[in-house]
Design an enzyme around this catalytic site. Sequence first.
Site, mmCIF file in Angstrom:
data_model
loop_
_atom_site.group_PDB
_atom_site.id
_atom_site.type_symbol
_atom_site.label_atom_id
_atom_site.label_comp_id
_atom_site.label_asym_id
_atom_site.label_seq_id
_atom_site.Cartn_x
_atom_site.Cartn_y
_atom_site.Cartn_z
ATOM 1 N N ASN A 1 -7.166 43.867 0.472
ATOM 2 C CA ASN A 1 -7.706 42.906 -0.496
ATOM 3 C C ASN A 1 -6.866 41.634 -0.400
ATOM 4 O OD1 ASN A 1 -8.540 41.460 -2.721
ATOM 5 N ND2 ASN A 1 -7.703 42.907 -4.235
ATOM 6 N N TRP A 2 -7.431 40.605 0.217
ATOM 7 C CA TRP A 2 -6.662 39.371 0.447
ATOM 8 C C TRP A 2 -6.536 38.504 -0.803
ATOM 9 C CZ3 TRP A 2 -8.964 37.359 5.773
ATOM 10 C CH2 TRP A 2 -8.694 38.326 6.766
ATOM 11 N N LYS A 3 -7.277 38.823 -1.830
ATOM 12 C CA LYS A 3 -7.279 38.025 -3.068
ATOM 13 C C LYS A 3 -7.543 36.548 -2.728
ATOM 14 C CE LYS A 3 -4.488 41.576 -5.157
ATOM 15 N NZ LYS A 3 -3.520 41.991 -6.158
ATOM 16 N N GLY B 1 -2.943 45.119 -1.296
ATOM 17 C CA GLY B 1 -3.019 43.698 -1.603
ATOM 18 C C GLY B 1 -2.132 42.897 -0.666
ATOM 19 N N GLY C 1 1.200 44.395 -7.478
ATOM 20 C CA GLY C 1 1.986 43.181 -7.254
ATOM 21 C C GLY C 1 3.387 43.240 -7.815
ATOM 22 N N SER D 1 1.136 47.973 -4.911
ATOM 23 C CA SER D 1 2.407 47.838 -4.176
ATOM 24 C C SER D 1 2.517 48.787 -2.981
ATOM 25 C CB SER D 1 3.601 48.008 -5.115
ATOM 26 O OG SER D 1 3.633 46.932 -6.043
ATOM 27 N N HIS E 1 -11.826 45.456 -10.319
ATOM 28 C CA HIS E 1 -10.396 45.272 -10.044
ATOM 29 C C HIS E 1 -9.692 44.822 -11.325
ATOM 30 C CE1 HIS E 1 -6.645 43.655 -8.517
ATOM 31 N NE2 HIS E 1 -6.841 44.415 -7.444
ATOM 32 N N GLU F 1 -7.523 42.682 -11.914
ATOM 33 C CA GLU F 1 -7.406 41.220 -12.117
ATOM 34 C C GLU F 1 -8.723 40.640 -12.637
ATOM 35 O OE1 GLU F 1 -5.732 40.293 -8.263
ATOM 36 O OE2 GLU F 1 -3.913 41.333 -8.879
ATOM 37 N N GLU G 1 -5.703 52.492 -9.291
ATOM 38 C CA GLU G 1 -4.733 51.401 -9.206
ATOM 39 C C GLU G 1 -4.059 51.216 -10.564
ATOM 40 O OE1 GLU G 1 -5.316 48.463 -5.870
ATOM 41 O OE2 GLU G 1 -6.619 47.779 -7.455
HETATM 42 P P1 PGA Z 1 -0.704 44.834 -4.222
HETATM 43 O O1 PGA Z 1 -2.206 44.668 -4.779
HETATM 44 O O2 PGA Z 1 -0.791 45.753 -3.022
HETATM 45 O O3 PGA Z 1 -0.278 43.448 -3.854
HETATM 46 O O4 PGA Z 1 0.095 45.445 -5.313
HETATM 47 C C1 PGA Z 1 -3.076 45.768 -4.813
HETATM 48 C C2 PGA Z 1 -4.387 45.371 -5.410
HETATM 49 O O5 PGA Z 1 -4.408 44.515 -6.306
HETATM 50 O O6 PGA Z 1 -5.462 45.859 -5.008
#
Ligand code: PGA
Length: 251
Positions: free
Chosen positions: A9-11, A232, A172, A211, A93, A95, A166
Site C-alpha cells: 500500500n503506497w498511500k 505500507g 506506521g 509495521s 483502511h 486511515e 491491521e
Molecule cells: P505500515 O502501514 O506498514 O507503514 O505500518 C501498513 C498499512 O497502513 O497498511
Amino acid sequence: MRRPFVVGNWKMNTDRDGAVALARAVASNAQDATAEVVVCPPFPWIVSIAESVDRNTLRIGAQDCSQNDDGAFTGDVSAAMLSTWCDLVLVGHSERRTIHGETDETVSAKLRAALDHDLHAVLCVGEQMQDRKAGKAASVVTSQLDSAFALSGGSGASGTVTIAYEPVWAIGTDAAATPGDALEMANVIRAWLRDQDPATADTTRILYGGSVSDRNASDLMAVDQIDGLLVGSASLDAAIFGRIIAAVSGS
Ligand code: PGA
C-alpha cells in the site's frame, strides 16, 4: 489451499516516474514468486502502471473506492471505474476510517460496491490501543466484520474477499504486533468466518498489516492462519519489498 498473498500500500507517495519504476522493479521481484503480489499506487498512477507491467505477474489495487457507481460525488472514484485497471481494492483502511471519518456503514457500502464490480476486496479491520488495553480487541474486530458484511451477506467472504488484520496502534509505528497477538486475532477472524460459512471459511485469506518489514516478515508469516502481509512504508523500497515477497513466498 490458500495462496500466500502480499499487498503493498503506497498511500499518498511517489511521483509518476518513480511509481512506474517501482512497479517495474516489484514486478521483476514477483516474477518467480509463489506468492500473489499486488501494489496499490495512488489513483493517478494506476493507468501508467497497468500499461507498464504484466498484470499476471503483478496485480494492481486501488487504496479506496466510492460506494456509489456514478454521479455528483466530487473527488470520488467508483469501483466501476477502477475495475478497468485494477484487480483489487482496499476497503476500510484505518486511515480512511479515522482521517476521513468512514463509518462501518460506509465501509459496508464500499465493500458491496467492490464486489458488485468484480474487484477483489481487501477488507481492513483492527482495534485501537485503548480497545486492546480494555480487553476489547476481539469484540471490536468481530463487530467491524459483522458491520462490513451487513450489506453483502455474512458469507460474502468466500473467494472474493481477503481480511487484513491491521491493529491501528501498529500502523506506521515501527512496532508490529507480536506473532502471539497476530495469532490470537487471526484465530478470532477465522472463527468468525467459520460461523458465517463453514464451507468457504478455510479458503479466505487473512493478512497481517502494521509495521511489516523485511526483518519481521518471516516471523509473521510463520503464524498459523496468517496467509500474507499488507505492507505500507516498506513497500516503497523495491529491495526491501522484494525480501518481503520472498518471505511471504517461503523462499
Ligand atoms: P505500515 O502501514 O506498514 O507503514 O505500518 C501498513 C498499512 O497502513 O497498511
